[in-house]
Design an enzyme around this catalytic site. Sequence first.
Site, PDB file in Angstrom:
ATOM      1  N   ARG A  18       0.914  -1.191  -0.010  1.00 28.59           N
ATOM      2  CA  ARG A  18       0.172   0.009  -0.140  1.00 28.59           C
ATOM      3  C   ARG A  18       0.793   1.065  -0.018  1.00 28.59           C
ATOM      4  O   ARG A  18       0.303   2.372  -0.341  1.00 28.59           O
ATOM      5  CB  ARG A  18      -0.849   0.085   1.231  1.00 28.59           C
ATOM      6  CG  ARG A  18      -2.127  -0.902   0.968  1.00 28.59           C
ATOM      7  CD  ARG A  18      -3.134  -1.170   1.928  1.00 28.59           C
ATOM      8  NE  ARG A  18      -4.278  -1.868   1.463  1.00 28.59           N
ATOM      9  CZ  ARG A  18      -5.053  -2.328   1.926  1.00 28.59           C
ATOM     10  NH1 ARG A  18      -5.559  -1.720   3.022  1.00 28.59           N
ATOM     11  NH2 ARG A  18      -6.211  -3.062   1.412  1.00 28.59           N
ATOM     12  N   LYS A  68     -18.148 -15.711   1.683  1.00 29.70           N
ATOM     13  CA  LYS A  68     -19.457 -15.162   2.039  1.00 29.70           C
ATOM     14  C   LYS A  68     -20.175 -14.740   0.976  1.00 29.70           C
ATOM     15  O   LYS A  68     -20.025 -13.831   0.044  1.00 29.70           O
ATOM     16  CB  LYS A  68     -19.190 -13.925   2.878  1.00 29.70           C
ATOM     17  CG  LYS A  68     -18.951 -14.259   4.402  1.00 29.70           C
ATOM     18  CD  LYS A  68     -19.842 -13.530   5.467  1.00 29.70           C
ATOM     19  CE  LYS A  68     -19.988 -13.948   6.572  1.00 29.70           C
ATOM     20  NZ  LYS A  68     -19.722 -13.053   7.949  1.00 29.70           N
ATOM     21  N   GLY A  86      -8.897  -9.000  -0.633  1.00 26.76           N
ATOM     22  CA  GLY A  86      -7.842  -9.240   0.220  1.00 26.76           C
ATOM     23  C   GLY A  86      -7.167 -10.562   0.260  1.00 26.76           C
ATOM     24  O   GLY A  86      -6.048 -10.731   0.304  1.00 26.76           O
ATOM     25  N   GLY A  92     -13.481  -4.711  -0.798  1.00 27.87           N
ATOM     26  CA  GLY A  92     -14.764  -4.132  -0.584  1.00 27.87           C
ATOM     27  C   GLY A  92     -14.980  -3.236  -1.420  1.00 27.87           C
ATOM     28  O   GLY A  92     -16.232  -3.002  -2.071  1.00 27.87           O
TER      29      GLY A  92
END
Length: 387
Positions: free
Chosen positions: A36, A191, A344, A368
Amino acid sequence: MEIKTLTSELVKDKIVLVRTDLNVPLSDGKVAENTRIIESLPTLQFLIDNGAKQIHILTHLGRPKGKIVPELSAQFLIPELEKHLGQSIEFRPEYTASEAFIQLHENTRFRPEEKTNDPAFPAEIIEGIKPDIFVLDGFAVAHRPQASVIGFAGHIPCVAGKLVEKEIENLSPFLSKEKIEGLTVVVGGAKMETKVAVLEHFSEISDNIIVGGALSNTFLKAQGYDVGKSMCEDAEMETAKEVLEIAETNNTSFHNPVDVVCADDIDAPEAIAVPIEDVSGDMKILDIGPHAINSFEKIIDHSKVIIWNGPVGVFEKEPFSKGTESIARAIAKNKHAKTILGGGDTLGALKKFDISKDEFTHVSTGGGAMLEFLEGNELPGIEILKG
Ligand code: ADP
Ligand code: MG
């Protein structure tokens, strides 16, 4: 998508406030993994090269939950940032300015006002720093309506940094409502909830949807298969059926794995590959099987555009990593296709298999945020950059 971006005129002789995402993992007060930081360099370098008067960097780090957690101080980022930027950077525990050219301010998540988007926090920053312009460069936080992300809008001009610009450029074409020829979308992970809207969207506009991971167990069960003791979301069964219907209506081929790797437990030493029809009892599906790998590789080979999010198995454990590794390598190998990936754990898988990001057209820094963007949601951080 029209957003305001950085230009030389906008930053020359200006005090520039930049919201980056320098949320890297730390270990013993040192940066353990610097992706990052590296991703944020183009914007910072642009500001330096184009004559900004002063650069003020804001970031969050970890999850201090609105409290001061000394181990999560942004000051630990200074050595790594200085090394890559070749500039000295002053750490500022408060949101006030000194004379230094580049200043890094304390972790925005030390402040409870960050998450609640309390306007007092950006007001305090504006008062203390007196910035002329705000640059949003943290794409990974663009879906969060938080003070340091959206709170400067309406007070000073807000523009996209180089990273946000690159993300929007690469991801915008997929907001299309029309079919994209040769598009294959691979979705795995755990999920349903976080992926279902993306699946609905791409079931309309892709040629192929490939599913794996725990997510595919829900689809398999919806199609009447016994998934034994596999992770599976019964509450999402109806949604899964809807996705299958959307795919059918739109002539999109929906591919579940034809075989799977099972064990009684993720720590079991023994794993067996079986056709999906043979799963029953205490068996847990933990990866896609060799026939599924084979057929998915063929689809990927023949695709012109590929989007991938989510590991197709418990790739962290050796006996269940083959599916994810094969998918990653197959996508990397297709040099005729435009290849986009994010998530991720998807990025974690690349790292584990030592596959370079350079093998792909675009590796998104948003997990996300990428999913929400591709769903067609308005991201609060992107909205402030429009018009
Ligand atoms: P990403 O972060 O890339 O979006 P997710 O967070 O959705 O991915 O999912 C990654 C997780 O899904 C991994 O920890 C992986 O172990 C888990 N997973 C994948 N396949 C299965 C499976 N069959 N059963 C249980 N967990 C799985
Ligand atoms: Mg994840």
